[in-house]
Design a protein around this motif. Structure first.
Motif, mmCIF file in Angstrom:
data_model
loop_
_atom_site.group_PDB
_atom_site.id
_atom_site.type_symbol
_atom_site.label_atom_id
_atom_site.label_comp_id
_atom_site.label_asym_id
_atom_site.label_seq_id
_atom_site.Cartn_x
_atom_site.Cartn_y
_atom_site.Cartn_z
ATOM 1 N N LEU A 159 0.843 -1.186 0.000
ATOM 2 C CA LEU A 159 0.000 0.000 0.000
ATOM 3 C C LEU A 159 0.880 1.238 0.000
ATOM 4 C CD1 LEU A 159 -3.195 0.757 1.747
ATOM 5 C CD2 LEU A 159 -1.277 2.155 2.467
ATOM 6 N N VAL A 160 0.509 2.213 -0.830
ATOM 7 C CA VAL A 160 1.160 3.518 -0.815
ATOM 8 C C VAL A 160 0.063 4.544 -0.591
ATOM 9 C CG1 VAL A 160 2.518 5.218 -2.090
ATOM 10 C CG2 VAL A 160 2.932 2.762 -2.454
ATOM 11 N N GLU A 161 0.174 5.278 0.515
ATOM 12 C CA GLU A 161 -0.808 6.322 0.794
ATOM 13 C C GLU A 161 -0.573 7.463 -0.190
ATOM 14 O OE1 GLU A 161 -2.685 8.959 4.382
ATOM 15 O OE2 GLU A 161 -0.976 7.692 4.799
ATOM 16 N N LEU A 162 -1.605 7.879 -0.908
ATOM 17 C CA LEU A 162 -1.460 8.871 -1.970
ATOM 18 C C LEU A 162 -0.977 10.231 -1.469
ATOM 19 C CD1 LEU A 162 -4.598 7.995 -4.141
ATOM 20 C CD2 LEU A 162 -2.195 7.430 -4.593
ATOM 21 N N LYS A 163 -1.494 10.696 -0.340
ATOM 22 C CA LYS A 163 -1.133 12.027 0.158
ATOM 23 C C LYS A 163 0.309 12.106 0.641
ATOM 24 C CE LYS A 163 -5.636 13.800 1.513
ATOM 25 N NZ LYS A 163 -6.461 14.261 2.618
ATOM 26 N N THR A 164 0.752 11.105 1.331
ATOM 27 C CA THR A 164 2.065 11.166 1.985
ATOM 28 C C THR A 164 3.145 10.369 1.275
ATOM 29 O OG1 THR A 164 1.612 9.231 3.346
ATOM 30 C CG2 THR A 164 0.961 11.397 4.236
ATOM 31 N N LYS A 165 2.737 9.482 0.393
ATOM 32 C CA LYS A 165 3.652 8.561 -0.301
ATOM 33 C C LYS A 165 4.320 7.571 0.649
ATOM 34 C CE LYS A 165 2.795 10.449 -4.231
ATOM 35 N NZ LYS A 165 1.584 10.034 -4.854
ATOM 36 N N VAL A 166 3.785 7.453 1.862
ATOM 37 C CA VAL A 166 4.309 6.470 2.809
ATOM 38 C C VAL A 166 3.881 5.091 2.309
ATOM 39 C CG1 VAL A 166 4.167 5.577 5.177
ATOM 40 C CG2 VAL A 166 4.356 8.032 4.764
ATOM 41 N N LYS A 167 4.842 4.175 2.310
ATOM 42 C CA LYS A 167 4.601 2.819 1.840
ATOM 43 C C LYS A 167 4.426 1.886 3.034
ATOM 44 C CE LYS A 167 7.457 3.590 -2.214
ATOM 45 N NZ LYS A 167 8.647 3.192 -2.964
ATOM 46 N N HIS A 168 3.483 0.974 2.899
ATOM 47 C CA HIS A 168 3.233 -0.034 3.926
ATOM 48 C C HIS A 168 3.256 -1.396 3.256
ATOM 49 C CE1 HIS A 168 1.709 3.065 6.666
ATOM 50 N NE2 HIS A 168 1.086 3.547 5.622
ATOM 51 N N GLU A 169 3.731 -2.374 3.987
ATOM 52 C CA GLU A 169 3.697 -3.747 3.495
ATOM 53 C C GLU A 169 3.337 -4.664 4.651
ATOM 54 O OE1 GLU A 169 7.201 -6.489 2.221
ATOM 55 O OE2 GLU A 169 6.566 -5.322 0.466
ATOM 56 N N SER A 170 2.419 -5.575 4.381
ATOM 57 C CA SER A 170 2.016 -6.550 5.375
ATOM 58 C C SER A 170 2.127 -7.936 4.754
ATOM 59 C CB SER A 170 0.579 -6.307 5.818
ATOM 60 O OG SER A 170 0.163 -7.318 6.702
ATOM 61 N N VAL A 171 2.757 -8.830 5.473
ATOM 62 C CA VAL A 171 2.899 -10.208 5.026
ATOM 63 C C VAL A 171 2.120 -11.083 6.000
ATOM 64 C CG1 VAL A 171 4.535 -12.091 4.594
ATOM 65 C CG2 VAL A 171 5.187 -9.716 4.079
ATOM 66 N N GLY A 172 1.321 -12.000 5.469
ATOM 67 C CA GLY A 172 0.557 -12.867 6.349
ATOM 68 C C GLY A 172 -0.104 -14.004 5.600
ATOM 69 N N GLN A 173 -1.008 -14.661 6.311
ATOM 70 C CA GLN A 173 -1.779 -15.760 5.751
ATOM 71 C C GLN A 173 -3.248 -15.368 5.782
ATOM 72 O OE1 GLN A 173 -0.658 -19.735 7.283
ATOM 73 N NE2 GLN A 173 0.772 -18.582 8.573
ATOM 74 N N GLN A 174 -3.963 -15.752 4.739
ATOM 75 C CA GLN A 174 -5.387 -15.444 4.690
ATOM 76 C C GLN A 174 -6.167 -16.703 4.348
ATOM 77 O OE1 GLN A 174 -6.817 -11.721 2.994
ATOM 78 N NE2 GLN A 174 -8.183 -12.902 1.674
ATOM 79 N N VAL A 175 -7.271 -16.895 5.057
ATOM 80 C CA VAL A 175 -8.243 -17.910 4.694
ATOM 81 C C VAL A 175 -9.473 -17.142 4.209
ATOM 82 C CG1 VAL A 175 -9.751 -19.780 5.478
ATOM 83 C CG2 VAL A 175 -7.396 -19.625 6.328
ATOM 84 N N THR A 176 -9.822 -17.377 2.946
ATOM 85 C CA THR A 176 -10.974 -16.733 2.328
ATOM 86 C C THR A 176 -12.066 -17.782 2.210
ATOM 87 O OG1 THR A 176 -9.418 -15.385 1.045
ATOM 88 C CG2 THR A 176 -11.730 -15.356 0.354
ATOM 89 N N VAL A 177 -13.217 -17.486 2.803
ATOM 90 C CA VAL A 177 -14.326 -18.428 2.810
ATOM 91 C C VAL A 177 -15.327 -18.003 1.727
ATOM 92 C CG1 VAL A 177 -16.142 -19.511 4.190
ATOM 93 C CG2 VAL A 177 -13.997 -18.777 5.293
ATOM 94 N N PHE A 178 -15.656 -18.950 0.856
ATOM 95 C CA PHE A 178 -16.603 -18.731 -0.234
ATOM 96 C C PHE A 178 -17.866 -19.536 0.017
ATOM 97 C CE2 PHE A 178 -12.642 -17.566 -2.186
ATOM 98 C CZ PHE A 178 -12.957 -16.619 -3.137
ATOM 99 N N VAL A 179 -18.993 -19.004 -0.442
ATOM 100 C CA VAL A 179 -20.262 -19.729 -0.426
ATOM 101 C C VAL A 179 -20.842 -19.710 -1.833
ATOM 102 C CG1 VAL A 179 -20.859 -19.326 1.994
ATOM 103 C CG2 VAL A 179 -21.555 -17.663 0.265
#
Length: 181
Positions: free
Chosen positions: A137-157
């Protein structure tokens, strides 16, 4: 104050369509969710276990739905993204998710990179996909960059003849921010 604003936007991104946060649940609540089959996965020797009962045509449809969910988000196309979401989700409020996602798209450049996508649970009504995810993610106003690493479980129906996201469980392993130029 700026740091709080940046963190709020990043947290919003991570929690978009994610009504179930690890931090908000006790160990007992997390175990109950896993035991009841709402979400969970098993690891064998550090590896995710693939569900073996998935018919090949359903596997293709579920993986295609997941790919579209990620692609629509990465394209920052709100209408397309919302078409991947269940109209009656279990893990979040549809209208609130739409509002939050719109805010994220307006305030940042965002991309989700996924790898090791695996269907870990399947029934005719519900499927769960586990993936390792990096959110940029890059915040448009500040140009600060963020990065998150993780695991996701996405549940579908199953809904309207297709697979739709009904809840998401994200466990972040690492988050970092840097100032952009």
């Amino acid at each position: 104050m700026l740091k709080k604003s940046i963190l709020a936007v990043f947290t919003l991104l991570i929690l978009t369509a994610c009504g179930n946060k690890k931090e908000d649940m006790s160990a007992e609540e997390r175990q109950k969710i896993i035991d009841e089959g709402t979400a969970g996965f098993e690891m064998n020797d550090g590896k995710i276990t693939k569900a073996e009962n998935v018919p090949s045509d359903e596997e293709k449809a579920i993986l295609a739905a997941f790919d579209e969910y990620i692609a629509a988000f990465n394209a920052e196309d709100l209408d397309r993204y919302m078409q991947t979401i269940s109209k009656n989700p279990k893990g979040f409020d549809y209208e609130e998710d739409k509002k939050r996602t719109k805010e994220v798209f307006e305030q940042s450049e965002v991309k989700r990179d996924v790898k090791d996508t695996t269907i870990i649970k399947y029934s005719e009504e519900e499927a769960q996909i586990h993936t390792n995810m990096t959110v940029h993610l890059v915040e448009l106003k500040t140009k600060v960059k963020h990065e998150s690493v993780g695991q996701q479980v996405t549940v579908f129906v199953k809904e309207d003849g297709g697979w739709k996201v009904t809840s998401i469980f994200y466990i972040g392993d690492d988050t970092k921010s840097t100032t952009g130029k």
